[in-house]
Design a protein around this motif. Sequence first.
Motif, PDB file in Angstrom:
ATOM      1  N   GLY A   1       0.826  -1.201   0.000  1.00  0.00           N
ATOM      2  CA  GLY A   1       0.000   0.000   0.000  1.00  0.00           C
ATOM      3  C   GLY A   1       0.856   1.246   0.000  1.00  0.00           C
ATOM      4  O   GLY A   1       2.087   1.190  -0.034  1.00  0.00           O
ATOM      5  N   LEU A   2       0.202   2.398   0.056  1.00  0.00           N
ATOM      6  CA  LEU A   2       0.915   3.667  -0.042  1.00  0.00           C
ATOM      7  C   LEU A   2       1.765   3.945   1.187  1.00  0.00           C
ATOM      8  O   LEU A   2       2.902   4.422   1.069  1.00  0.00           O
ATOM      9  N   GLN A   3       1.242   3.660   2.387  1.00  0.00           N
ATOM     10  CA  GLN A   3       2.019   3.938   3.590  1.00  0.00           C
ATOM     11  C   GLN A   3       3.294   3.087   3.615  1.00  0.00           C
ATOM     12  O   GLN A   3       4.391   3.591   3.862  1.00  0.00           O
ATOM     13  N   GLY A   4       3.152   1.788   3.381  1.00  0.00           N
ATOM     14  CA  GLY A   4       4.328   0.933   3.361  1.00  0.00           C
ATOM     15  C   GLY A   4       5.318   1.355   2.299  1.00  0.00           C
ATOM     16  O   GLY A   4       6.541   1.370   2.524  1.00  0.00           O
ATOM     17  N   THR A   5       4.818   1.720   1.114  1.00  0.00           N
ATOM     18  CA  THR A   5       5.712   2.124   0.025  1.00  0.00           C
ATOM     19  C   THR A   5       6.437   3.418   0.363  1.00  0.00           C
ATOM     20  O   THR A   5       7.659   3.520   0.173  1.00  0.00           O
ATOM     21  N   GLU A   6       5.718   4.402   0.873  1.00  0.00           N
ATOM     22  CA  GLU A   6       6.374   5.672   1.224  1.00  0.00           C
ATOM     23  C   GLU A   6       7.436   5.458   2.289  1.00  0.00           C
ATOM     24  O   GLU A   6       8.560   5.969   2.183  1.00  0.00           O
ATOM     25  N   MET A   7       7.109   4.694   3.330  1.00  0.00           N
ATOM     26  CA  MET A   7       8.059   4.503   4.421  1.00  0.00           C
ATOM     27  C   MET A   7       9.283   3.709   3.970  1.00  0.00           C
ATOM     28  O   MET A   7      10.422   4.062   4.272  1.00  0.00           O
ATOM     29  N   TRP A   8       9.063   2.622   3.211  1.00  0.00           N
ATOM     30  CA  TRP A   8      10.197   1.803   2.795  1.00  0.00           C
ATOM     31  C   TRP A   8      11.064   2.515   1.761  1.00  0.00           C
ATOM     32  O   TRP A   8      12.283   2.325   1.733  1.00  0.00           O
TER      33      TRP A   8
END
Length: 580
Positions: free
Chosen positions: A528-535
């Motif tokens: 998802g977007l949160q996981g992608t942004e953080m990673w």
Amino acid sequence: MQQTVHEDGHLEHCPWLFEAEASEDQRAAQSRRQAALTAAGDTEIGERCFVAASAAVYPDRLRLGSGSFIAAHAYVTGDIRTGSDCTLNPFTTVRGAVRLGDGVRIGAHSSLLGFDHSTATDRPIHRQPLTSVGISVGDDVWIGSHVVVLDGVVIADHCVIGAGAVVTKDVPAWSVAVGNPARVIRDRRAAPKTAKAATGGADRLNEALAGFAVAAREQGAAVIARCWDPEAPGGGRYRDRPGDVPTVRAHCDAIEIADLLLGAAPEQLTAVEHTARLRALQDPETGLVAQLDPATALPGPLPAPDEDGFVSDGAAQYHVLSVGYALDLLGSSLPHPISPVQRMTAGQLSDRLDRLPWREHAWSAGSWIDSWASATHWNLTHGADPAPGALETLFGWLLTRADPCTGMWGSPSRDGDRLQVVNGYYRLTRGSFAQYGLPVPHPERVIDAVLDHARNPRYFGAGRENACNVLDVAHPLWLCARQTGHRADEARAWAEQQLAAALPRWRAGRGFAFGPAPEGGGPGREPGLQGTEMWLALMWLLADLAGRADLLGYRPRGVHRPEPASTSPSPDKQRAQTNR
């Protein structure tokens, strides 16, 4: 053997020949030149020194140690102090506040720039004020040709900086550093490895990083598009994953991902439309941003304020960061100051800091400080200064309450688990010390504490890592590495291990999953977007710790940006940073 008398131009380019081979006329001319310099200002020149006639030497203060040379066409201004046996070779530029130890060699055409321009958007660059933290170079350092060293950098003793490097952060003692930005590739004291042993694993990791970066850029638009809900009220909204409800954070994450991978706003809306939507979310009275109502996908009611006017609600707190930085990436800003933070007095802030849940929930305490300090940053961009002494109270409280054994705030849980303390440390320092460009206290002890925590199999066993827990270790290691080389090899090895584990988790066209959820929530294992942004931000931090960030071709500019985003809380900032 007959002595060779060189022409002035030859000696200016090879000043080390002057002592042995200059003529009497050349020595007399050199004496006159040095006398003129010392008479013109605050200048002291030691014995056996040489200053080329063609050099532009206009210092505010100059201390040239014995046996030191300023060669042809060098440009020297500001407050410059050298030890003995230093050489500024032809066409070097040394400006601002610069300190050199003994035996420093600076190659031709290199620049040490101990000052910087401010870059606020409220005035043209040529009207911006100058800032100066200063550059410090230790003893026995060789800086190759065409190197650039930026303000605030410390190069420790016995380092070698390879030709063409751009040095943006501190270099530990005995390091060999190369590249743009410069990265440490080895320790000068280490025995050479065989070619196979030295390059095999590194080459594989480098290839994997470079391949990931290409794939992520090619698939970035698809990662964002799968999370756009065109049927949501208001002409479509972003959700973290297909099937989820739209959220404010998802919109901000989409903007951060697009900025990192695509260098543009997400294509579902124009940049103007993105900006208008985010600005419209802010409550004009309080300056806060509420979560979207799941039923309508429109802004819901704001949480009830606490006694001092600010909020403890997690979403509203994080929106101070996410919406503020998303608008910043779009070239805009929050339309209103965040009034509860602007009005909070130093006394109210001190009371609140005392009452934060340091013992039972240090992460919440750290996130509150992150949000308060970020709100103050955005308020300052509005010209809305905090109450007198409020920012000074924040940093004074933090500096006097940091545990000298760990460098952190809060207490471990009863079983000795440091998760909450390390979680809180990242959030707290992100919004305060990192965002305001100030050194953290006890950086060596922090490194010890987070490396110890990173061995906890409960959170870092195979398959157990999530973005939050890895970020909570990576950012403190990265932040403290700017101040010290303590346990640098261990930090680098840990970063490489995390990179190797994280790279295969990218899912084509879907991005990164957050990972196994921490206790109490988290988006989980679905990309998802949160996981992608953080990673994506994590990959850069880990790669930079490992000296490989240049392979990614991107650099975070939003919530996880590596550079300071705000101004100092007091005029003491320069002293604090210069003395770090």
